[in-house]
Structure formats: C-alpha cells, structure tokens
Design a protein around this motif. Structure first.
Motif, PDB file in Angstrom:
ATOM      1  N   SER A 147      33.559  39.959  56.488  1.00 46.69           N
ATOM      2  CA  SER A 147      35.275  40.134  56.963  1.00 46.69           C
ATOM      3  C   SER A 147      35.824  40.924  56.312  1.00 46.69           C
ATOM      4  CB  SER A 147      35.462  39.090  57.739  1.00 46.69           C
ATOM      5  OG  SER A 147      36.194  38.053  56.844  1.00 46.69           O
ATOM      6  N   LEU A 148      36.335  41.452  57.188  1.00 46.46           N
ATOM      7  CA  LEU A 148      37.854  42.357  56.560  1.00 46.46           C
ATOM      8  C   LEU A 148      39.114  42.339  57.014  1.00 46.46           C
ATOM      9  CD1 LEU A 148      38.374  43.506  53.329  1.00 46.46           C
ATOM     10  CD2 LEU A 148      38.052  46.181  54.597  1.00 46.46           C
ATOM     11  N   ASN A 149      40.215  42.083  56.365  1.00 44.98           N
ATOM     12  CA  ASN A 149      40.819  42.503  58.089  1.00 44.98           C
ATOM     13  C   ASN A 149      42.060  42.497  57.311  1.00 44.98           C
ATOM     14  OD1 ASN A 149      41.797  39.637  57.112  1.00 44.98           O
ATOM     15  ND2 ASN A 149      40.568  38.528  58.566  1.00 44.98           N
ATOM     16  N   THR A 150      43.759  42.466  57.705  1.00 44.57           N
ATOM     17  CA  THR A 150      44.599  43.239  56.968  1.00 44.57           C
ATOM     18  C   THR A 150      45.241  41.815  55.976  1.00 44.57           C
ATOM     19  OG1 THR A 150      45.558  42.643  58.726  1.00 44.57           O
ATOM     20  CG2 THR A 150      46.304  44.738  57.555  1.00 44.57           C
ATOM     21  N   ILE A 151      44.731  40.747  55.919  1.00 36.40           N
ATOM     22  CA  ILE A 151      45.564  39.383  55.209  1.00 36.40           C
ATOM     23  C   ILE A 151      44.373  39.468  54.339  1.00 36.40           C
ATOM     24  CG2 ILE A 151      45.674  37.075  55.505  1.00 36.40           C
ATOM     25  CD1 ILE A 151      45.921  37.292  58.380  1.00 36.40           C
ATOM     26  N   ASN A 152      42.814  39.807  54.284  1.00 31.81           N
ATOM     27  CA  ASN A 152      41.803  39.165  53.219  1.00 31.81           C
ATOM     28  C   ASN A 152      41.486  40.473  52.714  1.00 31.81           C
ATOM     29  OD1 ASN A 152      39.880  40.902  54.714  1.00 31.81           O
ATOM     30  ND2 ASN A 152      38.797  38.598  55.108  1.00 31.81           N
ATOM     31  N   GLU A 153      42.624  41.840  52.461  1.00 35.08           N
ATOM     32  CA  GLU A 153      41.491  42.999  52.525  1.00 35.08           C
ATOM     33  C   GLU A 153      42.113  42.946  50.779  1.00 35.08           C
ATOM     34  OE1 GLU A 153      43.505  46.639  54.403  1.00 35.08           O
ATOM     35  OE2 GLU A 153      42.461  48.052  53.607  1.00 35.08           O
ATOM     36  N   LYS A 154      42.714  42.708  50.886  1.00 36.62           N
ATOM     37  CA  LYS A 154      43.021  43.396  49.068  1.00 36.62           C
ATOM     38  C   LYS A 154      42.160  41.805  48.644  1.00 36.62           C
ATOM     39  CE  LYS A 154      47.514  45.782  47.851  1.00 36.62           C
ATOM     40  NZ  LYS A 154      48.879  45.128  48.088  1.00 36.62           N
ATOM     41  N   LYS A 155      41.961  40.912  48.248  1.00 38.20           N
ATOM     42  CA  LYS A 155      40.767  39.836  48.151  1.00 38.20           C
ATOM     43  C   LYS A 155      39.683  40.078  47.666  1.00 38.20           C
ATOM     44  CE  LYS A 155      40.442  35.151  48.684  1.00 38.20           C
ATOM     45  NZ  LYS A 155      40.740  34.103  49.780  1.00 38.20           N
ATOM     46  N   LYS A 156      39.111  41.035  48.781  1.00 44.51           N
ATOM     47  CA  LYS A 156      37.842  40.657  49.566  1.00 44.51           C
ATOM     48  C   LYS A 156      37.598  42.173  48.787  1.00 44.51           C
ATOM     49  CE  LYS A 156      36.696  37.084  52.414  1.00 44.51           C
ATOM     50  NZ  LYS A 156      35.809  36.339  52.361  1.00 44.51           N
ATOM     51  N   THR A 157      38.114  43.501  48.663  1.00 42.80           N
ATOM     52  CA  THR A 157      37.530  44.160  48.609  1.00 42.80           C
ATOM     53  C   THR A 157      37.181  45.237  47.369  1.00 42.80           C
ATOM     54  OG1 THR A 157      39.754  45.656  49.289  1.00 42.80           O
ATOM     55  CG2 THR A 157      38.478  46.577  47.374  1.00 42.80           C
ATOM     56  N   ASN A 158      37.605  43.507  46.028  1.00 44.06           N
ATOM     57  CA  ASN A 158      36.874  42.947  44.869  1.00 44.06           C
ATOM     58  C   ASN A 158      35.461  42.837  44.741  1.00 44.06           C
ATOM     59  OD1 ASN A 158      38.379  44.540  43.148  1.00 44.06           O
ATOM     60  ND2 ASN A 158      39.763  43.123  42.904  1.00 44.06           N
ATOM     61  N   GLN A 159      35.457  41.989  45.233  1.00 47.01           N
ATOM     62  CA  GLN A 159      34.111  41.230  46.063  1.00 47.01           C
ATOM     63  C   GLN A 159      32.682  42.063  46.727  1.00 47.01           C
ATOM     64  OE1 GLN A 159      35.047  37.556  47.892  1.00 47.01           O
ATOM     65  NE2 GLN A 159      33.474  37.749  48.923  1.00 47.01           N
ATOM     66  N   TYR A 160      33.773  43.167  47.499  1.00 41.84           N
ATOM     67  CA  TYR A 160      32.928  43.775  48.206  1.00 41.84           C
ATOM     68  C   TYR A 160      31.852  45.236  46.536  1.00 41.84           C
ATOM     69  CZ  TYR A 160      34.048  41.388  52.020  1.00 41.84           C
ATOM     70  OH  TYR A 160      33.941  40.028  53.341  1.00 41.84           O
TER      71      TYR A 160
END
Ligand code: SAM
Length: 278
Positions: A54-67
């Motif tokens: 998942s990638l949404n406006t709330i988790n975008e910053k946090k998840k980006t590095n992971q992806y």
C-alpha cells in the motif's frame, strides 16, 4: 536494480485497461497501490495474481524508502492508483523522485486519465491547456484561485467534487464572466456518463435540480480567457450596467458602462443586447 513501472488503470470502464498494463501487472514482483480493495477487484477481473503493497498520502513518505530498497534488491514494481494515472492528484510522486535519486529506471505506461479524457470531449481548444487539479477546500481560497485564473489564456482543467459543483460554477460566472464557455464531464466512461457544455448560467439550469449531478466524479473544463480581456463581461460589469439601466435607456446605459469599465466598442451591445443574455 529493479524497474519502477507507472501503470494507469481504468477510470470507470474496465475495458479501458491496455494489454501492456495487464502484462506488466502480471509479471512484476510487487504492485504498489493506493487502494488495495479497489485494485483487487481489478486484478480479479483480469485474473491477475500478484502481491500488493500500500501507498497512500498518509504513509507515502514512510513507505517510500522501504519500496526503494525492494527495487534496489532487484525486484520490479508497478505502481497503480485507485483509478486513472498514478501521480496525477494521486500518490507516487515521492516514490518516482526517490527512484531517480537511486538510479532506478522509471517506466511510464500511457493510459486512462480523467483530465485528458474530459479535455478531448470538451469541444474547447486543447493545444495549450493547464491542469489545476482540485480547487482549495476553503471558500475564500477557492474564490481567490478562480479569480487568479481569470486571465489564463489556456484551457483550464479542474477536478471537482459533486458537492461543490454548483458553488464552483457560480464562482466561475462571478470571476470569469457570464459568457465564458465551460464543459462539465460527469462519470466519463461509466454507465451514466454525461457531458454538458454551456455558459455558467446554462449549466446551472441543468445541474441545480438534477440529483445525478449531486453525485459521481466530475471534471470541469473552462475555456481560456480571450487575449483581449476588454471583451470579458464579468458579473461586476453586468451589475453596473443594470444599475444604470434602471435610470436611463439601454443605449445610454451601454455608453456609460462602456466608459466606466473601459470596454471595447460594441462589446456590451453585442454580448448583452444582441445575444440577449440578460
Ligand atoms: N489520477 C486520476 C486520473 O488520472 O484521472 C485522478 C485522481 S483524482 C483523486 C480523482 C478525480 O478525478 C475525481 O474527483 C474527479 O474529479 C476526476 N475523475 C475521476 N474519474 C472521473 C470520471 N470517470 N469522470 C469524470 N471525472 C473523473
């Protein structure tokens, strides 16, 4: 290093997905989506089985590095949004930016986008246009934005919620003039697709009492301002004209309004009297 594919999905009609999009969604290692539930419906429809992230406006910053790490480990990823082209008023911009920073190749696929689909059907010039996305939520800021666009010569594309449509059309009339051409496109590619063209006044007559215009997804296309802004008859000019008209004849009222508002010769006469827009 894996590849990051940007994959558009239909904005209503499921047949609007491309063969290439289906192939990519089948072969990548992961699919990043804004809305897992919605994407699962699409994947099931095309018998695609794949792992969703998942990638949404709330988790975008946090998840980006992971992806980005997943991509760096050699996995290919496709990003999709709930509908239409990712990044266009949807999450994904940060992921793409970071992909370039990390020398990851970004592969864009063409496909459905509400803005472009509506623009093509608007009956307005499309050689030059500006995409403004959603107007600000706050009423004052929203009007300020429309006012700032009043002299924009290019065709203007807006996304709008059905709840605010009437108000926005009223603001366009107030700030861009009563003769400005507008197209409103509702539910394009879907069963209740409806595209209407006209001035704000004409459109308000259609949408005010129609429950269908109170729901669904809407894109607004506004004709750009004529190069010579002296030709715009704004509602302020009309107000002035109407006040003067109460005291004198039409001809004199036109002459006086023309002087006060510094309008070109015959503009008022042609637009108000001849076209009978009062
Ligand atoms: N990324 C998407 C795209 O490429 O079209 C746009 C996402 S934005 C969050 C959603 C907005 O697009 C809706 O609120 C509406 O203004 C517009 N929209 C989406 N689908 C539409 C449709 N079928 N008909 C008209 N407008 C649509």
């Amino acid at each position: 290093m894996g590849l990051l594919y940007i994959v558009p999905t239909p904005i209503g009609n499921l047949l609007d997905i491309t063969y290439r999009s289906i192939n990519i969604l089948k072969k990548v290692d992961f699919i990043i989506t804004e809305n897992i539930k919605h994407t699962l419906i699409l994947l099931n429809h095309f018998s695609i089985v794949n792992k969703l992230l998942s990638l949404n406006t709330i988790n975008e910053k946090k998840k980006t590095n992971q992806y980005i790490n997943i991509l760096k480990n050699g996995n290919n990823i496709a990003i999709v949004s709930k509908a239409g082209t990712p990044i266009i008023n949807d999450p994904g911009y940060i992921l793409v930016k970071y992909a370039y920073r990390n020398n990851i190749r970004v592969v864009p696929l063409p496909g459905a986008c509400a803005a472009i689909t509506a623009l093509c059907a608007a009956g307005l010039k499309a050689n030059q246009f500006c995409y403004e996305g959603f107007l600000p939520n706050k009423k004052k800021k929203c009007e300020k934005k429309i006012y700032s666009l009043r002299k924009e010569n290019r065709t203007i594309i807006l996304y709008e919620s059905p709840k605010r449509l009437v108000h926005t059309i009223q603001l366009i009339k107030k700030n861009m003039g009563v003769t400005r051409k507008i197209t409103i496109a509702r539910e394009i590619t879907k069963k209740w697709e409806n595209i209407q063209k006209g001035t704000a006044e004409q459109l308000l007559l259609i949408i005010n009492d129609d429950i269908y215009w109170k729901k669904g997804e809407i894109t607004i296309i506004i004709n750009g301002a004529k190069k010579n802004n002296k030709n715009i008859i704004s509602s302020r000019i009309l107000k002035i004209f109407n006040i003067i008209k109460k005291e004198t004849s039409n001809t004199t009222a036109i002459k006086i309004t023309k002087k006060i508002c510094r309008l070109n010769k015959n503009v008022l006469y042609n637009k108000i009297i001849k076209k009978n827009i009062l």
